[in-house]
Design a protein around this motif. Structure first.
Motif, mmCIF file in Angstrom:
data_model
loop_
_atom_site.group_PDB
_atom_site.id
_atom_site.type_symbol
_atom_site.label_atom_id
_atom_site.label_comp_id
_atom_site.label_asym_id
_atom_site.label_seq_id
_atom_site.Cartn_x
_atom_site.Cartn_y
_atom_site.Cartn_z
ATOM 1 N N GLY A 78 18.261 50.626 37.377
ATOM 2 C CA GLY A 78 19.183 51.161 36.384
ATOM 3 C C GLY A 78 20.624 51.110 36.783
ATOM 4 N N GLY A 79 20.962 50.679 38.008
ATOM 5 C CA GLY A 79 22.354 50.421 38.374
ATOM 6 C C GLY A 79 23.090 51.632 38.856
ATOM 7 N N GLY A 80 23.945 52.205 38.066
ATOM 8 C CA GLY A 80 24.802 53.285 38.515
ATOM 9 C C GLY A 80 26.217 53.052 38.015
ATOM 10 N N GLU A 81 26.341 52.256 36.940
ATOM 11 C CA GLU A 81 27.645 51.945 36.402
ATOM 12 C C GLU A 81 28.126 53.063 35.499
ATOM 13 O OE1 GLU A 81 27.011 48.342 34.332
ATOM 14 O OE2 GLU A 81 26.606 47.151 36.131
ATOM 15 N N THR A 82 29.438 53.176 35.336
ATOM 16 C CA THR A 82 30.024 54.108 34.399
ATOM 17 C C THR A 82 30.833 53.322 33.390
ATOM 18 O OG1 THR A 82 32.094 54.422 35.621
ATOM 19 C CG2 THR A 82 30.207 55.782 36.286
ATOM 20 N N HIS A 83 31.047 53.913 32.201
ATOM 21 C CA HIS A 83 31.743 53.206 31.130
ATOM 22 C C HIS A 83 33.240 53.108 31.394
ATOM 23 C CE1 HIS A 83 28.307 52.706 28.480
ATOM 24 N NE2 HIS A 83 27.932 53.923 28.792
ATOM 25 N N ASP A 84 33.774 53.873 32.350
ATOM 26 C CA ASP A 84 35.204 53.789 32.663
ATOM 27 C C ASP A 84 35.528 52.624 33.584
ATOM 28 O OD1 ASP A 84 35.724 56.053 31.158
ATOM 29 O OD2 ASP A 84 35.370 57.404 32.854
ATOM 30 N N GLU A 85 34.537 52.068 34.236
ATOM 31 C CA GLU A 85 34.777 51.007 35.206
ATOM 32 C C GLU A 85 35.295 49.735 34.544
ATOM 33 O OE1 GLU A 85 31.602 51.717 38.840
ATOM 34 O OE2 GLU A 85 30.993 50.526 37.095
ATOM 35 N N ALA A 86 36.142 49.018 35.288
ATOM 36 C CA ALA A 86 36.544 47.668 34.901
ATOM 37 C C ALA A 86 35.634 46.692 35.638
ATOM 38 C CB ALA A 86 37.997 47.424 35.269
ATOM 39 N N HIS A 87 35.287 45.611 34.973
ATOM 40 C CA HIS A 87 34.373 44.625 35.547
ATOM 41 C C HIS A 87 35.048 43.260 35.566
ATOM 42 C CE1 HIS A 87 30.692 47.220 35.357
ATOM 43 N NE2 HIS A 87 31.465 47.845 34.487
ATOM 44 N N LEU A 88 35.045 42.632 36.725
ATOM 45 C CA LEU A 88 35.662 41.322 36.892
ATOM 46 C C LEU A 88 34.647 40.323 37.438
ATOM 47 C CD1 LEU A 88 39.004 42.307 38.695
ATOM 48 C CD2 LEU A 88 38.678 41.909 36.249
ATOM 49 N N CYS A 89 34.761 39.092 36.987
ATOM 50 C CA CYS A 89 34.048 37.975 37.606
ATOM 51 C C CYS A 89 35.069 37.227 38.461
ATOM 52 C CB CYS A 89 33.458 37.049 36.553
ATOM 53 S SG CYS A 89 32.667 35.573 37.250
ATOM 54 N N VAL A 90 34.862 37.226 39.764
ATOM 55 C CA VAL A 90 35.798 36.595 40.704
ATOM 56 C C VAL A 90 35.112 35.408 41.361
ATOM 57 C CG1 VAL A 90 37.197 36.919 42.786
ATOM 58 C CG2 VAL A 90 36.937 38.800 41.155
ATOM 59 N N THR A 91 35.740 34.250 41.287
ATOM 60 C CA THR A 91 35.214 33.065 41.950
ATOM 61 C C THR A 91 36.252 32.540 42.931
ATOM 62 O OG1 THR A 91 36.033 31.560 40.231
ATOM 63 C CG2 THR A 91 33.813 32.435 39.955
ATOM 64 N N LEU A 135 41.165 30.398 43.409
ATOM 65 C CA LEU A 135 40.689 31.710 42.984
ATOM 66 C C LEU A 135 40.802 31.866 41.476
ATOM 67 C CD1 LEU A 135 42.170 34.054 45.723
ATOM 68 C CD2 LEU A 135 39.777 34.040 45.015
ATOM 69 N N ARG A 136 39.782 32.498 40.896
ATOM 70 C CA ARG A 136 39.795 32.834 39.480
ATOM 71 C C ARG A 136 39.263 34.256 39.326
ATOM 72 N NH1 ARG A 136 42.256 28.907 39.716
ATOM 73 N NH2 ARG A 136 42.117 26.931 38.573
ATOM 74 N N ALA A 137 39.855 35.013 38.411
ATOM 75 C CA ALA A 137 39.384 36.370 38.126
ATOM 76 C C ALA A 137 39.523 36.627 36.631
ATOM 77 C CB ALA A 137 40.192 37.399 38.923
ATOM 78 N N ARG A 138 38.453 37.087 36.011
ATOM 79 C CA ARG A 138 38.515 37.362 34.578
ATOM 80 C C ARG A 138 37.666 38.586 34.255
ATOM 81 N NH1 ARG A 138 33.987 35.429 31.846
ATOM 82 N NH2 ARG A 138 32.614 34.065 33.057
ATOM 83 N N ASP A 139 38.024 39.256 33.161
ATOM 84 C CA ASP A 139 37.276 40.419 32.707
ATOM 85 C C ASP A 139 35.927 39.990 32.158
ATOM 86 O OD1 ASP A 139 39.282 42.401 33.210
ATOM 87 O OD2 ASP A 139 40.374 41.661 31.462
ATOM 88 N N ILE A 140 34.910 40.809 32.407
ATOM 89 C CA ILE A 140 33.587 40.567 31.825
ATOM 90 C C ILE A 140 33.098 41.858 31.199
ATOM 91 C CG2 ILE A 140 32.961 38.664 33.349
ATOM 92 C CD1 ILE A 140 31.400 40.606 35.058
ATOM 93 N N GLY A 141 32.139 41.728 30.306
ATOM 94 C CA GLY A 141 31.641 42.885 29.586
ATOM 95 C C GLY A 141 30.847 43.835 30.459
#
Length: 203
Positions: free
Chosen positions: A16-29, A101-107
């Protein structure tokens, strides 16, 4: 080959994870020429700026490496600041400034939605031959499964010039309507390719 261990990403989905709805999520490559210490420098750079690495995959190909990371920040403001810092090469310590480097927001990942999905995990081993990845993924796609994780590798086979091929797939579907058909289609493919193939259902 030894049995595969459950990946951290899969373990989080099962618990079940442990994420909160306030968190920002990034995909970093990040990718570039490999050298000792790069991953430690990059992850320390992210840590110093409040980023938390959850899922990650890294691969070394000859003298190059690539890493993909799911990075969270406590809120949107710190997520934006982290992304901006990652894209400012002039702020990067040596040798990180040489990386692509690349960084973008993800859902945001919905734990509630994930709990209602059917989850299939496939492991295939056998002699390497062209088209294995395509033939396996085509079956999953045809039956409405989304491929969440895929990993492949080749290792030398004792007494043979043909290397041993390993494939692992983690896929999800909204329901189990096509579970029997998936197992039947993969069974046929197993016979056609002459490989070892196992499928397990985690939910």
């Amino acid at each position: 080959p030894p049995a595969a261990k459950t990946s951290p990403g899969l373990a989080r989905r099962l618990t079940g994870g442990g994420e909160t709805h306030d968190e920002a999520h990034l995909c970093v490559t990040a990718s570039g020429q490999d050298r000792v210490g790069l991953v430690a420098l990059l992850t320390h750079w992210i840590y110093e700026r409040g980023g938390n690495i959850t899922d990650s995959k890294m691969l070394r190909m000859h003298d190059q490496f690539v890493i993909v990371m799911h990075v969270t920040a406590p809120d949107a403001a710190r997520g934006n600041a982290l992304r901006a810092d990652l894209m400012r090469y002039d702020r990067m310590p040596h040798p990180l400034e040489r990386l692509e480097l690349r960084a973008r927001d993800i859902g945001h990942h919905s734990v509630t939605d994930a709990m209602h999905k059917r989850e299939a995990r496939l492991r295939l081993t056998g002699k390497d031959q062209p088209g294995i990845v395509f033939k396996v993924t085509q079956i999953f796609t045809k039956l409405g499964f989304n491929i969440d994780e895929l990993a492949t590798d080749t290792v030398p086979a004792s007494g043979s010039q043909t290397p041993w091929f390993l494939l692992e797939v983690f896929a999800t579907a909204p329901d189990d309507k096509h579970r029997g058909m998936l197992e039947e289609e993969l069974g046929k493919l197993k016979a056609d390719l002459g490989v070892n193939l196992e499928i397990t259902w985690t939910r």
